[in-house]
Structures are given as C-alpha cells and as structure tokens.
Motif scaffolding. Structure first.
Motif, PDB file in Angstrom:
ATOM      1  N   TYR A  78      -4.951  -6.109  -1.054  1.00 54.10           N
ATOM      2  CA  TYR A  78      -5.779  -5.740   0.100  1.00 54.10           C
ATOM      3  C   TYR A  78      -7.272  -6.039  -0.068  1.00 54.10           C
ATOM      4  O   TYR A  78      -8.020  -5.986   0.903  1.00 54.10           O
ATOM      5  N   ASP A  90       0.834  -1.204   0.000  1.00 56.81           N
ATOM      6  CA  ASP A  90       0.000   0.000   0.000  1.00 56.81           C
ATOM      7  C   ASP A  90       0.864   1.248   0.000  1.00 56.81           C
ATOM      8  O   ASP A  90       0.526   2.252  -0.644  1.00 56.81           O
ATOM      9  N   ARG A 139      -2.549  -2.271  -6.169  1.00 58.96           N
ATOM     10  CA  ARG A 139      -2.561  -2.563  -4.737  1.00 58.96           C
ATOM     11  C   ARG A 139      -3.823  -3.289  -4.286  1.00 58.96           C
ATOM     12  O   ARG A 139      -3.806  -4.032  -3.304  1.00 58.96           O
ATOM     13  N   ASP A 140      -4.944  -3.091  -4.971  1.00 53.96           N
ATOM     14  CA  ASP A 140      -6.186  -3.729  -4.538  1.00 53.96           C
ATOM     15  C   ASP A 140      -6.103  -5.249  -4.577  1.00 53.96           C
ATOM     16  O   ASP A 140      -6.812  -5.928  -3.829  1.00 53.96           O
ATOM     17  N   GLU A 192       0.720   4.363  -2.627  1.00 56.69           N
ATOM     18  CA  GLU A 192       0.475   5.733  -2.167  1.00 56.69           C
ATOM     19  C   GLU A 192       1.526   6.708  -2.695  1.00 56.69           C
ATOM     20  O   GLU A 192       1.188   7.769  -3.224  1.00 56.69           O
ATOM     21  N   THR A 210      -8.783  -5.161   4.180  1.00 61.49           N
ATOM     22  CA  THR A 210      -9.606  -4.182   3.457  1.00 61.49           C
ATOM     23  C   THR A 210      -9.630  -2.826   4.151  1.00 61.49           C
ATOM     24  O   THR A 210      -9.816  -1.797   3.502  1.00 61.49           O
ATOM     25  N   SER A 211      -9.419  -2.809   5.461  1.00 65.37           N
ATOM     26  CA  SER A 211      -9.443  -1.538   6.199  1.00 65.37           C
ATOM     27  C   SER A 211      -8.081  -0.854   6.247  1.00 65.37           C
ATOM     28  O   SER A 211      -7.970   0.280   6.723  1.00 65.37           O
ATOM     29  N   HIS A 212      -7.042  -1.519   5.729  1.00 67.49           N
ATOM     30  CA  HIS A 212      -5.696  -0.953   5.866  1.00 67.49           C
ATOM     31  C   HIS A 212      -5.460   0.221   4.919  1.00 67.49           C
ATOM     32  O   HIS A 212      -5.778   0.153   3.731  1.00 67.49           O
ATOM     33  N   ARG A 213      -4.843   1.278   5.444  1.00 65.27           N
ATOM     34  CA  ARG A 213      -4.364   2.405   4.655  1.00 65.27           C
ATOM     35  C   ARG A 213      -3.077   2.939   5.279  1.00 65.27           C
ATOM     36  O   ARG A 213      -2.958   3.020   6.501  1.00 65.27           O
ATOM     37  N   SER A 214      -2.122   3.316   4.434  1.00 64.99           N
ATOM     38  CA  SER A 214      -0.936   4.012   4.922  1.00 64.99           C
ATOM     39  C   SER A 214      -1.333   5.400   5.405  1.00 64.99           C
ATOM     40  O   SER A 214      -2.426   5.892   5.108  1.00 64.99           O
ATOM     41  N   GLU A 215      -0.425   6.047   6.104  1.00 59.76           N
ATOM     42  CA  GLU A 215      -0.743   7.341   6.701  1.00 59.76           C
ATOM     43  C   GLU A 215       0.344   8.355   6.385  1.00 59.76           C
ATOM     44  O   GLU A 215       1.525   8.147   6.692  1.00 59.76           O
TER      45      GLU A 215
END
Length: 533
Positions: A205, A113, A201-202, A117, A230-235
């Motif tokens: 995830y 991910d 990326r999908d 990003e 499915t809930s993961h996101r970088s920050e």
C-alpha cells in the motif's frame, strides 16, 4: 464424489482446496491459532486457486475471540479510485463499467491489508510464517486442480490475451491450455509474496509493490493511483444478527449482501419447514419466493453505508418479515415477478476453529473468474474487477463514486448459541451465496442434517447470470421427481442441471456440537478438504 466428514475435539480447517486445508492444519499444529491459520489459508488460496482469489482481490473476516468472548467482523473490501466516476465511462459511450481489462480494475485490492489487520490484532505466529507456505507453492509449483482447469478451458481467450497469464496457463509447445495435474509455477507472484513477507502490508500500500502496480496500471490506461492505495484501510464492523430456531445467525453488515440472508431467515421462521419435504416442489417454491423478496430490498438499498442510509432496523424487523410472508401466502402456488442483476460468482470460502475456542469464518474473491484478467506489470498479481458491478446511473444506490465501496456479494457466516459459535458456513457464488447458506442453515436446524449432509443436499440457485434475459430457477437433478414440472406449472422458469453442478458453488462448513465434537465438511462439487486433529 463425496468427501469425508472428519470429527475432532481439538480443531478443524475446511477450505475449497486440499493444499490450503493442509496449510491451515499445519499452522495449528505449529502452535498458531485460528486467526494465524486463516491468514495462511487465505494466502495459500491466492496461489492454488488463482481463478477465484488473489492478492489483487478483497476479503471479509468474521472472528470469534474466545478470550474476549466476542464476535467481530473485518471488512477488507477496497474503495473506488479517486478518478473513478460515471462521467469517465459515459463519455466513452459505455452504459456500465467494463467487465474485464485494466479499466475494470477500479477498486483498491483490500485483502492484504485485511490479513495484516486480523494478524496484528489476534495472531500469535510471526508474519513470515503465515506467508511461507504460499510462497513455496508459488515458487515450486502446484498441480492444476480439477476446478482450476475447468475455468482455464472456459476462459482460454482471456488467458491468451494477457501476456503473463498466457505464459502461466498456455503450453508453449502444444499451444493449448495446460492439462489438469500439470505443474503451475508462478515465479512473479512468488517474488511479490517474498516482498510481502519481508516488508509487511506497507509494501503493498505504500512501498515497492504498490509502485509496481500503479506504474503498470497508469501505463495501460487504468484509473488507480498512489493515493488510492496509501489511503486504504480495512474496517472493523459489528456483525448483524437475527434469531432463527433459537440460534443467533450472524452476517457482515453492508456493503456486504449478508443482511439479505437474515431477511430470508426471518421469513422462514414463520413457517414450519419440518412439515415441508426438503426436496419437494413446495420447498423450492417457498425458498424461491423468500429469496425474491429479500433480493428486492437488497437491490433497492445495498451500497456503501458511508454514502447511503440503509434502513437495516426496518429490513430485519419482525413486521417486515410478516408483511413479506403475507405476500407469499396470498398466492401460495403462483410465482411472483422479479428481475435480478447478474453477479460474478468466483469466490473462495474457508473456516477454521482452534482448540482455544477461537473461530474464523472468511471469504475472498477477485469477483469474476480470473478477476479483471489483467495482471499488473511483472508482479504476478491479477487485479479484481469488483468495480465493474457499480452502476453509472446517478439514481442507483450502487452508483459509482470516488472512494466508494461497491455492492459486495461476499458474506461469511457464523451461528452462535448461548454466545458461542456452533456453526461456520459460507460458499462460492454471487447470487448463490445467501441461497446456499440458507440451504445449509435449514438443513442443519430444520432437517437435522450433519454439516456434511447439509452441504451435500440438492441445491437450487435463483437469479440471472450474464447473457440471460430473465431470472431462472436452477435445480440440481437429484431426487426431483415431478417437482420441476410442478414449479413450471406455477410459473417458475426452471432449468434442471447436473446432479452436482459447479454453478451451485463450493460450500464449506464447520459444526460444533454441544458435546464439544467439531465436525467439518468441504463441498463435493469442489477440490476441498476438511481436516481435524
């Protein structure tokens, strides 16, 4: 033993593996920018340095955008599974999460991910172009490097225990680990990379790769589930910074341990290091005492800031530095007591600068060597064991909780002057990361070293590794004189190790001079290479 230090006016790539460096350089020649090259290097390292990093791990990126004139950070670390909590392990009689196996793989891999990003925000080349070199290396094979072979030998029982790893690393005819230089093909990993190239990326995830990973983990008794992926996101995050010798030194904020280095620099700012010989007992004593005090507060506070309030303003204040330095000066020739938590050390750091002025300092890891030593089904993906560092003690800041990111050793560094990058630095290692960056920064800014000289300086690592009953100060055996004996007399528990010992990590760095010359270096202790064009 000593790598060359290339210089260039255009660009520079440095990584811990020569093939990954060549990939980054080729992407720049192809018209990509530093961000494109960083993603391609990161993917290549996941193939050529599989003991240190992989698609099943985490990464952190620090990016200077020349167009925006701004430094930003991306936290690509994964969160604990929704089903992960202390009770799950305590009821099985465990005092801490297991170090290896499927039950140590309790955090979502964040690196893929993170690639997506940074590429989506800053990249120029097509996504598939960035993953194609990694796919080719996985499919066609690469020679087993010196460093990989060292860890294959150390971890032979783990490699034999996992069917996929056994097929990759054990010679079926000789029933021994494959020799250095043998061709390593990773066909299952190649299939996963091909899917990523085609679906983005999908796939990892939400799609077929996620499903394959979860099906395997569930069948083998692990905790990760579809919703965790499915809930993961970088920050995206704003880097922390302190001024040292007129230079702004920047690090990622928590859950990275980067602020511990900034605390160390704040303390050393109050000393005239130029008056202390670099390889003297006085130098090693001072930096060790500085490290202990920074680690004391790191271990007291570091956690996921979404779960715990971390008093960074206080920790990075001049007042805190003065208070801690007063402690050191009260006992100038006596060691203080501190007991650290042992941490994993296998990591891959790399850096890229392009001719537009963009700069990327980035680092990635599976945590331990070969991570959890568990390969998810037929994906060829080794899952990280980063979650094994969680505590099961509810009073501990790093206590395990669903959706929580762990205390993270990863910390890419960058230094700016007048708002522009002048130095990119980082290293392999757990406890060693802030200490080695401290050595590089003081080497350049206090002792006038080139980036190659700074990386080649004799190094120290203070801390505790698995199996040790107390903290040790390890010194490389180069030009020590009577320093080790003096340190022992002052109360330090000293181990003198080989002159270029691998436990000191593998650092890489880039220095950008005021004349525009870009110089790069890779650690002589590793398999790396710096390339400028």
């Amino acid at each position: 033993m000593h790598n060359l230090m290339p210089r260039s006016y255009r660009d520079m790539v440095t990584t811990p593996h020569y093939l990954a460096s060549q990939v980054g350089s080729a992407i720049l020649i192809q018209g990509g920018n530093a961000i494109d090259a960083a993603v391609a290097v990161s993917a290549a390292l996941a193939v050529v340095y599989p003991h240190m990093t992989g698609l099943g791990g985490d990464s952190f990126f620090m990016i200077y955008s020349a167009q925006a004139g701004k430094l930003v950070g991306l936290n690509g670390s994964g969160r604990a599974a929704a089903a992960a909590n202390p009770a799950h392990f305590l009821r099985d009689g465990m005092s801490r999460p297991p170090d290896r196996g499927v039950q140590s793989a309790i955090t979502v891999p964040g690196m893929v991910d993170a690639w997506w990003e940074v590429w989506s925000k800053y990249g120029k080349l097509p996504w598939e172009d960035l993953l194609r070199p990694a796919l080719r290396y996985a499919e066609e094979g690469v020679p087993i490097s010196r460093n990989l072979h060292v860890w294959m030998a150390r971890d032979e029982p783990l490699l034999r225990a996992d069917p996929i790893l056994r097929d990759l690393y054990i010679d079926p005819l000789m029933n021994t680990i494959k020799p250095e230089g043998a061709k390593l093909k990773q066909p299952q990993l190649a299939d996963s990379l091909r899917t990523l190239m085609q679906e983005g990326r999908d796939a990892f995830y939400e799609g077929s790769l996620m499903k394959a990973i979860i099906d395997a983990v569930r069948a083998d008794g692990g905790l990760l589930a579809e919703s965790d992926f499915t809930s993961h996101r970088s920050e995206w995050a704003e880097p922390l910074a302190v001024e040292y010798r007129g230079v702004q030194v920047c690090q990622m904020p928590p859950n990275s341990q980067g602020f511990s280095l900034l605390m160390m620099l704040n303390m050393l700012e109050l000393f005239d290091l130029k008056r202390i010989p670099r390889n003297s007992s006085a130098f090693y004593h001072l930096v060790t005492e500085v490290v202990k005090r920074a680690f004391r507060y790191r271990d007291m506070h570091l956690s996921d800031p979404a779960f715990n309030s971390i008093p960074l303003e206080l920790l990075l204040s001049r007042e805190m530095a003065e208070q801690l330095v007063d402690e050191i000066r009260k006992n100038p020739a006596q060691t203080s007591e501190f007991e650290s938590e042992p941490a994993g050390q296998d990591t891959a750091y790399a850096a890229v600068v392009d001719e537009e002025g963009n700069a990327v300092s980035f680092i990635q890891s599976l945590y331990y060597d070969f991570g959890s030593a568990y390969t998810a089904g037929q994906t060829g993906i080794i899952l990280q064991n980063r979650g094994s560092y969680f505590s099961l003690d509810h009073a501990h800041p790093n206590v395990l909780a669903p959706g929580k990111r762990p205390f993270h050793t990863l910390m890419p560094g960058m230094a700016l002057k007048d708002g522009k990058p002048i130095m990119l630095m980082g290293t392999q290692g757990g406890e060693g990361q802030p200490q080695t960056q401290l050595s590089l920064i003081t080497g350049v800014l206090d002792y006038g070293c080139s980036i190659h000289e700074a990386i080649s300086l004799p190094r120290w690592v203070y801390g505790r590794t698995w199996g040790d009953d107390s903290d040790r100060l390890r010194l490389e055996n180069r030009d020590l004189g009577d320093a080790a004996e003096r340190l022992k007399a002052w109360g330090h528990k000293v181990d003198v190790v080989d002159g270029w010992d691998g436990m000191m990590g593998q650092a890489q760095g880039i220095l950008i001079g005021c004349d525009g010359i870009i110089s790069g270096a890779a650690d002589p202790r590793g398999d790396g290479l710096a390339i400028g064009s």
